[in-house]
Motif scaffolding. Structure first.
Motif, PDB file in Angstrom:
ATOM      1  N   ALA A  83       0.761  -0.600  -0.315  1.00  0.00           N
ATOM      2  CA  ALA A  83       0.048   0.151   0.174  1.00  0.00           C
ATOM      3  C   ALA A  83       0.932   1.257  -0.047  1.00  0.00           C
ATOM      4  N   VAL A  84       1.562   1.114  -0.871  1.00  0.00           N
ATOM      5  CA  VAL A  84       2.353   2.375  -1.342  1.00  0.00           C
ATOM      6  C   VAL A  84       2.627   3.316  -1.945  1.00  0.00           C
ATOM      7  N   GLY A  85       2.528   4.689  -2.036  1.00  0.00           N
ATOM      8  CA  GLY A  85       2.463   5.324  -3.268  1.00  0.00           C
ATOM      9  C   GLY A  85       2.914   5.279  -4.902  1.00  0.00           C
ATOM     10  N   THR A  86       1.860   6.016  -5.860  1.00  0.00           N
ATOM     11  CA  THR A  86       1.717   5.873  -6.987  1.00  0.00           C
ATOM     12  C   THR A  86       1.743   7.163  -6.992  1.00  0.00           C
ATOM     13  N   HIS A  94       2.394   9.064 -16.187  1.00  0.00           N
ATOM     14  CA  HIS A  94       1.666   7.833 -16.182  1.00  0.00           C
ATOM     15  C   HIS A  94       2.224   7.296 -14.420  1.00  0.00           C
ATOM     16  N   ALA A  95       1.795   6.289 -14.152  1.00  0.00           N
ATOM     17  CA  ALA A  95       1.408   5.794 -12.456  1.00  0.00           C
ATOM     18  C   ALA A  95       2.947   5.392 -12.292  1.00  0.00           C
ATOM     19  N   ASP A  96       3.729   6.676 -11.308  1.00  0.00           N
ATOM     20  CA  ASP A  96       5.185   5.881 -10.823  1.00  0.00           C
ATOM     21  C   ASP A  96       5.093   4.660  -9.619  1.00  0.00           C
ATOM     22  N   VAL A 123      -2.911   0.578  -9.318  1.00  0.00           N
ATOM     23  CA  VAL A 123      -1.470   0.087 -10.425  1.00  0.00           C
ATOM     24  C   VAL A 123      -2.310   0.225 -12.156  1.00  0.00           C
ATOM     25  N   PRO A 124      -1.183   0.470 -12.379  1.00  0.00           N
ATOM     26  CA  PRO A 124      -2.495   0.314 -14.049  1.00  0.00           C
ATOM     27  C   PRO A 124      -2.135  -1.234 -13.801  1.00  0.00           C
ATOM     28  N   SER A 262      -5.541  13.481  -3.956  1.00  0.00           N
ATOM     29  CA  SER A 262      -4.615  12.626  -4.177  1.00  0.00           C
ATOM     30  C   SER A 262      -5.149  11.650  -5.178  1.00  0.00           C
ATOM     31  N   CYS A 263      -6.801  11.330  -5.315  1.00  0.00           N
ATOM     32  CA  CYS A 263      -6.642   9.683  -6.345  1.00  0.00           C
ATOM     33  C   CYS A 263      -7.512  10.688  -7.404  1.00  0.00           C
ATOM     34  N   PHE A 264      -8.487  10.911  -7.981  1.00  0.00           N
ATOM     35  CA  PHE A 264      -9.133  11.549  -9.359  1.00  0.00           C
ATOM     36  C   PHE A 264      -7.792  12.333 -10.316  1.00  0.00           C
ATOM     37  N   PRO A 265      -7.150  13.222  -9.493  1.00  0.00           N
ATOM     38  CA  PRO A 265      -6.055  14.004 -10.726  1.00  0.00           C
ATOM     39  C   PRO A 265      -5.492  12.758 -11.569  1.00  0.00           C
ATOM     40  N   LYS A 266      -4.615  12.262  -9.989  1.00  0.00           N
ATOM     41  CA  LYS A 266      -3.689  10.555 -10.708  1.00  0.00           C
ATOM     42  C   LYS A 266      -4.729  10.210 -11.785  1.00  0.00           C
ATOM     43  N   ASP A 267      -5.574   9.930 -11.066  1.00  0.00           N
ATOM     44  CA  ASP A 267      -5.858   7.745 -11.666  1.00  0.00           C
ATOM     45  C   ASP A 267      -6.614   9.069 -12.776  1.00  0.00           C
TER      46      ASP A 267
END
Ligand code: UGA
Length: 438
Positions: A83-86, A94-96, A123-124, A262-267
Motif C-alpha cells: 500500500a505504497v504511493g503511486t 503515468h503512475a510511478d 496500479v495500471p 490525491s486520487c481523481f487527478p492522478k487516476d
C-alpha cells in the motif's frame, strides 16, 4: 490471520487499522523511522476522523503494531499488502511504480512463504503480473500468489467506507489466493457486503474506471452549471431532477470549483496514459481532465468579476483550502490554482481552514492565516467559500456582512443562496450554476 501492511500512508494505515479491528493480527511496516516512532507513540500522522481512537484500541488489544523491519513483519504472515504511493510520474502522466516494485522485490528477498502478495496501491492494468514476475526473478523458490485488492476509501469518511463498503474488489488467479482473501474479508462477507472476485486485470481496471467515472460525473455537472448560469437555470434543481432517476443517482452531482485530491487527478491522468499505451484512447477521460482545469480557471474569472475586474489592492477572505472537508490534504486542491491567482493579481488573502493550515502555509506563500471565518472577513472586500467544512455551513451571515469593507460573497460550494445573503446585508452573491445577486 496475521497480515503485514507495507506503507503507512493514507490507504495503508486506514486498511491496517481496520483489518486489526476485524480481529486480524496486523503489522504495519514503513521505511520512515519518524513515522513509525510517532505511530508507536499512538500519534496518527494524517487527519482522518476516528482513526486515532481505533488505532489506540487495537494497539491496546495487542492486534496492531508498527515496525521498520520487513523481515520481522513477514514472520508467520499469510498475506502481505503493498500500500505504497503511486504518484503521477513527472512529465508523462503515468503512475510511478517505483515504490510498488521495490516493495515487491523486498518481499521476495525476505519472505519464506507460502504467502499471498496483495497490491492495494492503485496500479495500471498488468502491474500485478509484473509484481509476480519481479518476485519470481528475485526468489524463484518462493511459494506465493498475487492478488489485486483496490481500495475505494474517501478521505474524511475512510473508516466508514472500509467497514461498510459498497463492495470489495478482489482480483486473483488461484483458489488459494481466493481463500486467503475470503478469510481476510470474512467479517464483511458475513454481513452481506458484496465481494466481487475477478481476474487480476479486471480488478485493476475497476479501480481506474470507477474513479474516472466519478470524476466524469462531477465534471459533467460542473459544465451543466456553467450553462445554467448563462440560461437562468439552477444547477441544484437540475441535479436533483436528474439524480432521482435511479439510473443516474444523486451522488457526485454537486457542482463546485472542480475536483481535486490525491486520487481523481492522478487516476484520470494514469487512465488516459494507459489508453494511449494500448492505442485505445480514453477520449472522455482526457476531456474531463481538460474541462476540470477550465472549471478552476472559470472560478478565477467569477471572482475577478466580483472584484470589478481586478484583484489589485483587494482584501479577500478564503474559507477552506483543502480539496474537500474533513481532511488536511491539499493535493491538487482547487485552492492551489485559485489562491495564487488572487495573490498574483495583487490581492491580500486571509485564509482559514480547520485542518489545512499546516500544509497551506507551505503551499500557499503570502497568505495570512486566521483563526476563524469572522477574523478572516474583517475589513475584506470579498469572502470566498472554497471548501464546505461544517463550520462554514452555519455562519452568522449578518455578522460577516457587517464586518466586511464591501460585503460580497463567492459561494463556490453552493452552501447559501442569494436571498439569504441579500437579507444578511450582502451587496453581491455568486455561487456555481445558480443566479447571482444582484
Ligand atoms: C475518491 C473516491 O471517491 C474514492 O472512492 C476512492 O477510493 C479515492 O478517490 C481513491 O482513489 O483513493 P477522495 O479523493 O477521498 O475519494 O474524495 P471524494 O470525496 O471522491 O472527492 C473528490 C473531489 O471531488 C473533491 O475535490 C470534491 O470536492 C469533489 N466533488 C465530489 C465535487 O466537486 N462534487 C461532488 O459531487 C463530489
Amino acid at each position: 490471520m496475521r497480515i503485514a501492511m507495507i506503507g503507512t500512508g493514507y490507504v495503508g494505515l486506514v486498511s491496517g487499522v481496520c483489518f486489526s479491528d476485524f480481529g486480524h493480527d496486523v503489522v504495519c511496516v514503513d521505511k520512515d523511522a519518524g513515522k513509525i516512532a510517532r505511530l508507536e507513540r499512538g500519534e496518527v500522522p494524517i487527519f482522518e476522523p476516528g482513526l486515532d481512537t481505533l488505532l489506540a484500541k487495537n494497539v491496546e488489544a495487542g492486534r496492531l503494531s508498527f515496525t521498520l523491519d520487513l523481515a520481522e513483519a513477514l514472520k508467520g504472515t499469510e498475506a502481505v499488502f503493498i500500500a505504497v504511493g503511486t504518484p503521477t510520474r513527472r512529465g508523462d502522466g503515468h503512475a510511478d511504480l517505483t515504490y510498488v516494485m521495490a516493495a515487491a522485490r523486498e518481499i521476495a528477498e525476505t519472505a519464506k512463504g507460502p504467502l499471498t502478495i496483495v497490491t492495494k496501491s492503485t496500479v495500471p492494468v498488468g502491474t500485478n503480473r509484473e509484481v509476480a514476475e519481479a518476485v519470481r526473478e528475485v526468489n524463484p523458490d518462493l511459494d506465493f500468489d498475487v492478488a489485486s485488492n483496490p481500495e475505494f476509501l474517501r478521505e474524511g469518511a475512510a473508516l466508514d467506507d472500509f467497514m461498510r463498503p459498497d463492495r470489495v474488489v478482489v482480483g486473483v488467479e488461484s483458489a488459494r489466493a481466493a481463500d486467503v482473501m475470503a478469510e481476510i474479508y470474512r467479517p464483511l462477507f458475513l454481513r452481506d457486503f458484496p465481494i466481487v472476485t475477478t481476474d487480476l486485470e479486471s480488478a485493476e481496471m475497476i479501480k481506474y474506471a470507477a474513479n474516472a467515472f466519478l470524476a466524469t460525473k462531477i465534471t459533467f455537472i460542473n459544465e451543466i452549471a456553467a450553462l445554467c448560469e448563462k440560461t437562468g437555470a439552477d444547477v441544484r434543481e437540475v441535479a436533483k431532477g436528474m439524480g432521482l432517476d435511479g439510473r443516474i443517482g444523486n451522488k457526485f452531482l454537486h457542482a463546485g470549483p472542480g475536483y481535486g485530491g490525491s486520487c481523481f487527478p492522478k487516476d484520470t491522468s494514469a487512465l488516459a496514459r494507459i489508453g494511449q499505451d494500448f492505442a485505445s484512447p480514453m477520449t472522455i477521460t482526457e476531456t474531463v481532465i481538460e474541462v476540470n482545469e477550465r472549471v478552476k480557471r472559470r472560478m478565477i474569472e467569477k471572482l475577478r468579476d466580483l472584484c470589478d475586474g481586478s484583484f489589485n489592492g483587494k482584501k479577500i477572505a478564503v474559507l477552506g483550502v483543502t480539496f474537500k472537508p474533513n481532511t488536511d490534504d491539499m493535493r491538487d486542491a482547487p485552492s492551489l490554482t485559485i489562491v495564487p491567482a488572487l495573490i498574483g493579481g495583487g490581492a491580500d488573502v486571509h485564509a482559514v481552514d480547520p485542518e489545512g493550515q499546516r500544509e497551506g502555509e507551505a503551499l500557499l506563500p503570502h497568505v495570512v492565516w486566521e483563526a476563524d471565518a469572522y477574523s478572516a472577513c474583517k475589513g475584506a472586500d470579498l469572502v470566498v467559500i472554497l471548501t464546505e467544512w461544517n463550520e462554514f455551513r452555519a455562519l452568522d451571515l449578518d455578522r460577516i456582512a457587517s464586518c466586511m469593507a464591501t460585503a460580497k460573497m463567492a459561494d463556490l460550494r453552493n452552501i447559501y443562496d442569494a436571498e439569504r445573503a441579500s437579507a444578511a446585508g450582502f451587496g453581491a452573491y455568486v455561487s456555481v450554476g445558480r443566479r447571482p445577486f444582484p
